[in-house]
Write a protein that holds these residues in place. Structure first.
Motif, PDB file in Angstrom:
ATOM      1  N   LEU A   1       6.958   0.141 -11.735  1.00 48.90           N
ATOM      2  CA  LEU A   1       8.073  -0.652 -12.272  1.00 48.90           C
ATOM      3  C   LEU A   1       9.382  -0.307 -11.558  1.00 48.90           C
ATOM      4  O   LEU A   1      10.269  -1.139 -11.440  1.00 48.90           O
ATOM      5  CB  LEU A   1       8.214  -0.408 -13.779  1.00 48.90           C
ATOM      6  N   GLN A   2       9.496   0.939 -11.079  1.00 42.73           N
ATOM      7  CA  GLN A   2      10.706   1.369 -10.363  1.00 42.73           C
ATOM      8  C   GLN A   2      10.649   1.035  -8.877  1.00 42.73           C
ATOM      9  O   GLN A   2      11.669   1.021  -8.202  1.00 42.73           O
ATOM     10  CB  GLN A   2      10.875   2.898 -10.504  1.00 42.73           C
TER      11      GLN A   2
ATOM     12  N   ARG B   1       0.828  -1.205   0.000  1.00 43.34           N
ATOM     13  CA  ARG B   1       0.000   0.000   0.000  1.00 43.34           C
ATOM     14  C   ARG B   1       0.864   1.257   0.000  1.00 43.34           C
ATOM     15  O   ARG B   1       0.528   2.250  -0.638  1.00 43.34           O
ATOM     16  CB  ARG B   1      -0.952  -0.038   1.196  1.00 43.34           C
ATOM     17  N   ALA B   2       2.000   1.185   0.723  1.00 37.96           N
ATOM     18  CA  ALA B   2       2.883   2.356   0.797  1.00 37.96           C
ATOM     19  C   ALA B   2       3.364   2.766  -0.604  1.00 37.96           C
ATOM     20  O   ALA B   2       3.615   3.943  -0.858  1.00 37.96           O
ATOM     21  CB  ALA B   2       4.071   2.054   1.700  1.00 37.96           C
ATOM     22  N   LEU B   3       3.472   1.799  -1.506  1.00 37.64           N
ATOM     23  CA  LEU B   3       3.978   2.110  -2.847  1.00 37.64           C
ATOM     24  C   LEU B   3       3.026   2.999  -3.633  1.00 37.64           C
ATOM     25  O   LEU B   3       3.453   3.748  -4.508  1.00 37.64           O
ATOM     26  CB  LEU B   3       4.198   0.818  -3.652  1.00 37.64           C
ATOM     27  N   VAL B   4       1.739   2.887  -3.354  1.00 39.26           N
ATOM     28  CA  VAL B   4       0.774   3.664  -4.148  1.00 39.26           C
ATOM     29  C   VAL B   4       0.101   4.778  -3.352  1.00 39.26           C
ATOM     30  O   VAL B   4      -0.574   5.621  -3.929  1.00 39.26           O
ATOM     31  CB  VAL B   4      -0.311   2.766  -4.785  1.00 39.26           C
ATOM     32  N   ASN B   5       0.292   4.757  -2.016  1.00 38.67           N
ATOM     33  CA  ASN B   5      -0.360   5.780  -1.184  1.00 38.67           C
ATOM     34  C   ASN B   5      -0.133   7.190  -1.717  1.00 38.67           C
ATOM     35  O   ASN B   5      -1.065   7.981  -1.784  1.00 38.67           O
ATOM     36  CB  ASN B   5       0.167   5.712   0.252  1.00 38.67           C
ATOM     37  N   LYS B   6       1.129   7.471  -2.105  1.00 37.54           N
ATOM     38  CA  LYS B   6       1.477   8.829  -2.509  1.00 37.54           C
ATOM     39  C   LYS B   6       0.647   9.311  -3.692  1.00 37.54           C
ATOM     40  O   LYS B   6       0.266  10.469  -3.759  1.00 37.54           O
ATOM     41  CB  LYS B   6       2.974   8.907  -2.855  1.00 37.54           C
TER      42      LYS B   6
ATOM     43  N   ASP C   1       3.702   8.006 -15.544  1.00 40.71           N
ATOM     44  CA  ASP C   1       2.428   7.407 -15.152  1.00 40.71           C
ATOM     45  C   ASP C   1       2.651   6.388 -14.031  1.00 40.71           C
ATOM     46  O   ASP C   1       3.789   6.072 -13.682  1.00 40.71           O
ATOM     47  CB  ASP C   1       1.714   6.779 -16.356  1.00 40.71           C
ATOM     48  N   LEU C   2       1.547   5.909 -13.470  1.00 41.57           N
ATOM     49  CA  LEU C   2       1.630   5.050 -12.293  1.00 41.57           C
ATOM     50  C   LEU C   2       2.306   3.709 -12.607  1.00 41.57           C
ATOM     51  O   LEU C   2       3.059   3.176 -11.796  1.00 41.57           O
ATOM     52  CB  LEU C   2       0.213   4.833 -11.749  1.00 41.57           C
TER      53      LEU C   2
END
Ligand code: HEM
Length: 363
Positions: free
Chosen positions: A181-182, A59-64, A175-176
């Motif tokens: 990917l990074q 979740r932390a990866l997309v929260n921002k 883009d997301l």
């Protein structure tokens, strides 16, 4: 049910159901006892069906990307899309809210955020519909058919996204998908399976639900002309009125969990491994939490509805869904004038055990 059997075991579904606000809330908050690992289903292998600690990392990866602040930047683009869609409504006197606006808006927005061509949205629609569809009836054949159809839809979507991942790996964009990917967890990049899980989750979780929020809102407005007038004349009502739609006509009516240990609710013993369903729709009408619960109160405050869930899995996309609805509803009210629904038109519900909405809504 909430009044007479606030917790019950349903033999047919082999599942516990909780209906009161207090119990529904406690099940969602207690993620240690009520696990989200309900296995691979429509949502694929994603954070939605993970527990801590993996859930927190994913979740932390997309929260921002989904904070109210980052989402706010999308407002002008969302307003443009809504205006374009309303411009395309034939003569401005009739529209099918689902088909003309509530469906395309969230798909275009999430497609742009992910970085996939929004022209492919007819395909997304077809595939995501299949992923949330319930069996036609209670027979083994109907069940087997749904399982087979979902398998095909998931494979097709995975192939589609695998192709996009390949393109973005070679040629990153802003883009997301390129960002994912990074992304790394403990120095490790996400696996292909995890990346595909993210893509599918964001595509499916954000589509059907936001469509139904907007369509359910318009549906309510045509059922209550007084509220419709009041909302049209008082744009400041928009935010609380949308929360009230999420309470009164929630797009997601039920959230499933699995007991990870033997436990108890209201003196009922629940064995480890049992399914437990938190009934959002029933909890949202619980008088103990919401005075006058069966009445739609457009300026209800506080309004701690469970429409976006609660606890660690609280909807990631809530700021986005809210913003889309907050932009779309006032524009519909302003541009279309008085909204009416022809009582003679049959309402066809979406065939699903957890999604609440109608397939079409001509106004
Ligand atoms: C989770 C509802 C829009 C992405 C959830 C949950 C609910 C929900 C009830 C909790 C599920 C659970 O606890 O098992 C809704 C509604 C929406 C909406 C009613 C529209 C009105 C969106 C949008 C996105 C999104 C627009 C993304 C673009 C997610 C994700 C999760 C989630 C990724 C999983 C979060 C986690 O497991 O930590 N949503 N959602 N949703 N939603 Fe939404």
């Amino acid at each position: 049910l909430r009044r007479t059997s606030p917790i019950r075991y349903d033999e047919d579904r082999a599942c516990w159901d909780v209906f009161s606000y207090e119990d529904a809330r406690n099940v969602l908050l207690n993620h240690r006892v009520f696990s989200s690992r309900r296995g691979m289903d429509v949502r694929g292998d994603s954070m939605l069906v993970m527990d801590q600690p993996k859930h927190t990392q994913m979740r932390a990866l997309v929260n921002k990307a989904f904070t109210p602040k980052s989402i706010e930047d999308l407002a002008p683009r969302i307003a443009n899309i809504v205006d374009d869609l309303l411009d395309q409504v034939a003569d401005g006197t009739e529209m099918n809210v689902v088909h003309d606006l509530a469906y395309p808006l969230p798909v275009i927005v999430i497609a742009e955020l992910l970085g996939v061509p929004s022209e492919d949205r007819a395909l997304f629609k077809k595939w995501s519909d299949i992923l949330v569809k319930a069996p036609e009836n209670n027979t083994d054949e109907a069940f087997a058919q749904v399982v087979a159809e979902r398998g095909i839809a998931r494979t097709t979507l995975n192939d589609y996204f695998r192709d996009i991942l390949k393109q973005r790996r070679a040629n990153p964009q802003d883009d997301l998908i390129s960002a994912l990917l990074q992304a790394q967890i403990d120095g490790q990049k996400l696996t292909e399976q995890e990346l595909l899980g993210f893509c599918l989750l964001l595509l499916v979780a954000g589509n059907e639900t936001t469509t139904n929020l907007i369509a359910n809102a318009v549906r309510y407005l045509t059922e209550d002309m007084a509220v419709q007038e009041r909302w049209r004349n008082t744009p400041t009502l928009t935010n609380t009125a949308i929360e009230e739609v999420l309470r009164y006509y929630p797009p997601i009516v039920a959230i499933g969990r699995i007991a990870s240990e033997d436990t108890e609710i209201r003196g009922q013993r629940i064995a480890a491994g049992s399914q437990v369903v938190s009934w959002v729709a029933a909890a949202n009408r619980d008088e103990a939490q919401f005075p006058d619960a069966d009445r739609f109160v457009p300026d209800r405050t506080p309004n701690r509805h469970l429409g976006f869930g609660l606890g660690i899995h609280f909807c990631l996309g809530a700021p986005l869904a809210r913003l889309e609805a907050q932009i779309a509803l006032p524009k519909i009210l302003e541009r279309l004038g008085t909204l009416t629904f022809d009582e003679g038109t049959p309402l066809v519900p979406i065939q699903s055990t957890f999604v609440f909405g109608v397939k079409e809504y001509p106004i």
